[in-house]
Design an enzyme around this catalytic site. Structure first.
Site, mmCIF file in Angstrom:
data_model
loop_
_atom_site.group_PDB
_atom_site.id
_atom_site.type_symbol
_atom_site.label_atom_id
_atom_site.label_comp_id
_atom_site.label_asym_id
_atom_site.label_seq_id
_atom_site.Cartn_x
_atom_site.Cartn_y
_atom_site.Cartn_z
ATOM 1 N N GLY A 1 0.573 -1.166 -0.021
ATOM 2 C CA GLY A 1 -0.076 -0.018 -0.002
ATOM 3 C C GLY A 1 0.830 1.174 -0.031
ATOM 4 O O GLY A 1 0.315 2.336 -0.183
ATOM 5 N N HIS A 2 2.124 1.144 0.152
ATOM 6 C CA HIS A 2 3.157 2.608 0.341
ATOM 7 C C HIS A 2 4.262 2.243 -0.661
ATOM 8 O O HIS A 2 5.272 1.873 -0.198
ATOM 9 C CB HIS A 2 3.470 2.614 1.738
ATOM 10 C CG HIS A 2 3.889 3.880 2.154
ATOM 11 N ND1 HIS A 2 5.232 4.455 1.898
ATOM 12 C CD2 HIS A 2 3.315 5.139 2.265
ATOM 13 C CE1 HIS A 2 5.408 5.622 2.537
ATOM 14 N NE2 HIS A 2 4.317 5.992 2.586
ATOM 15 N N PHE A 3 4.305 2.332 -1.688
ATOM 16 C CA PHE A 3 3.126 2.640 -2.782
ATOM 17 C C PHE A 3 3.305 1.299 -3.562
ATOM 18 O O PHE A 3 4.386 1.109 -4.247
ATOM 19 C CB PHE A 3 3.206 3.930 -3.414
ATOM 20 C CG PHE A 3 3.133 4.890 -2.631
ATOM 21 C CD1 PHE A 3 2.099 5.553 -2.030
ATOM 22 C CD2 PHE A 3 4.373 5.540 -2.000
ATOM 23 C CE1 PHE A 3 1.947 6.630 -1.276
ATOM 24 C CE2 PHE A 3 4.305 6.756 -1.113
ATOM 25 C CZ PHE A 3 3.074 7.285 -0.873
ATOM 26 N N VAL B 1 8.008 2.420 -1.182
ATOM 27 C CA VAL B 1 8.884 3.268 -0.226
ATOM 28 C C VAL B 1 8.613 2.860 1.204
ATOM 29 O O VAL B 1 7.684 2.680 1.758
ATOM 30 C CB VAL B 1 8.981 4.845 -0.564
ATOM 31 C CG1 VAL B 1 9.725 5.799 0.416
ATOM 32 C CG2 VAL B 1 9.011 5.003 -1.961
#
Length: 145
Positions: free
Chosen positions: A52-54, A59
């Site tokens: 989810g990041h990203f 990252v």
């Protein structure tokens, strides 16, 4: 417990109360208890947070970098005090700067210099680097409980 450096997860878990999935140190490379520490985090590409990041550009979040630095500094202080298992609560982050992205597969080098250490309050100057490039830096404050 006498810890020899470098040490891995067993030595780290003997001092810090953190456990997976929130233990953000892979090894302690060197430590002068109560003064200075160099630790590392191998950034596992399979960490669920990267979903989810990203998804298109994974990252490591800055808050995780700050937490890893806080864990390294806490290890340094707790080892000096023979206070293994005590908890260092992060109470402040001043002058935080994020300069270089940390990506899956990187090894994050975590350095902390303890600049103040009283019975309860600790202040540390911290820097995280990847391949010699500064990823993040800050002044952190902790209360020990």
């Amino acid at each position: 417990m006498a810890i020899m450096y470098p040490c891995g997860r067993d030595g780290i878990m003997a001092v810090l109360p953190h456990r997976d999935p929130f233990l953000w140190l892979t090894r302690v490379v060197e430590c002068v208890p109560g003064e200075h520490i160099v630790a590392e985090l191998d950034v596992d590409p399979t960490l669920p947070l990267f979903n989810g990041h990203f998804p298109e550009h994974p990252v490591l979040p800055g808050v995780i970098i700050m937490e890893a630095l806080a864990q390294a500094a806490s290890f340094c202080v707790l080892e000096a005090r023979g206070a293994e298992g005590a908890i260092g609560f992060l109470t402040g982050v001043d002058k935080a700067k994020f300069r270089h992205q940390v990506q899956p597969g990187d090894t994050l080098r975590l350095e902390a210099d303890i600049v103040k250490s009283s019975s309860r309050m600790v202040v540390a100057e911290v820097v995280a680097t990847v391949d010699g490039k500064v990823a993040a830096s800050a002044t952190q404050k902790y209360v020990l409980a």
